[in-house]
Design a protein around this motif. Structure first.
Motif, mmCIF file in Angstrom:
data_model
loop_
_atom_site.group_PDB
_atom_site.id
_atom_site.type_symbol
_atom_site.label_atom_id
_atom_site.label_comp_id
_atom_site.label_asym_id
_atom_site.label_seq_id
_atom_site.Cartn_x
_atom_site.Cartn_y
_atom_site.Cartn_z
ATOM 1 N N TRP A 197 0.826 -1.003 0.033
ATOM 2 C CA TRP A 197 -0.084 -0.052 0.215
ATOM 3 C C TRP A 197 0.930 1.341 0.007
ATOM 4 N N PRO A 210 -6.242 -6.432 5.230
ATOM 5 C CA PRO A 210 -7.137 -6.503 4.094
ATOM 6 C C PRO A 210 -7.605 -7.904 3.779
ATOM 7 N N ASP A 211 -8.358 -7.918 2.938
ATOM 8 C CA ASP A 211 -8.953 -9.142 2.545
ATOM 9 C C ASP A 211 -7.849 -10.082 1.751
ATOM 10 N N ASN A 256 -5.286 -6.767 -2.366
ATOM 11 C CA ASN A 256 -5.558 -5.961 -3.244
ATOM 12 C C ASN A 256 -5.183 -4.573 -3.048
ATOM 13 N N ARG A 271 -5.984 -1.720 -4.202
ATOM 14 C CA ARG A 271 -7.127 -0.872 -4.282
ATOM 15 C C ARG A 271 -8.053 -0.825 -3.261
ATOM 16 N N GLN A 272 -8.150 -2.026 -2.330
ATOM 17 C CA GLN A 272 -9.056 -2.139 -1.079
ATOM 18 C C GLN A 272 -8.546 -1.179 -0.339
ATOM 19 N N SER A 309 -9.774 5.948 6.856
ATOM 20 C CA SER A 309 -9.501 5.139 5.690
ATOM 21 C C SER A 309 -8.213 5.472 5.030
#
Length: 92
Positions: free
Chosen positions: A32, A62-63, A67, A69-70, A82
């Motif tokens: 990130w 994150p999941d 990703n 973009r999450q 966020s």
């Protein structure tokens, strides 16, 4: 006690707070592009405050699969936001 029964011992010590494993946190920080766990100064979009200063904490991982973009759930000094809310950051 019969041989076919197990003896369970429950530890009364307080449970540790869950948190990201350091190497996982470092991998999330790399993907990130954020200094997770570091002391930073962050300016948020929509100027709700001048700047937040303190240690950048990951509130929830994150999941999987990861990703970038999450959005990540983050906090500094108890203020939650966020990763999408960050306008700019610098190490403090």
């Amino acid at each position: 006690m019969p041989d076919d029964q197990l003896d369970f011992v429950f530890d009364s010590a307080p449970a540790l707070q869950p948190g990201p494993v350091p190497h996982l946190r470092d991998e999330i920080a790399r993907i990130w592009g954020l200094p997770l766990g570091e002391h930073v100064e962050i300016t948020l979009l929509r100027g709700s405050c001048d700047a937040l200063r303190g240690r950048l904490q990951l509130e929830a991982g994150p999941d999987l699969p990861m990703n970038p973009r999450q959005p990540l759930a983050l906090s500094i000094a108890g203020v939650r936001f966020s990763s999408r809310d960050i306008e700019r950051w610098k190490l403090a």
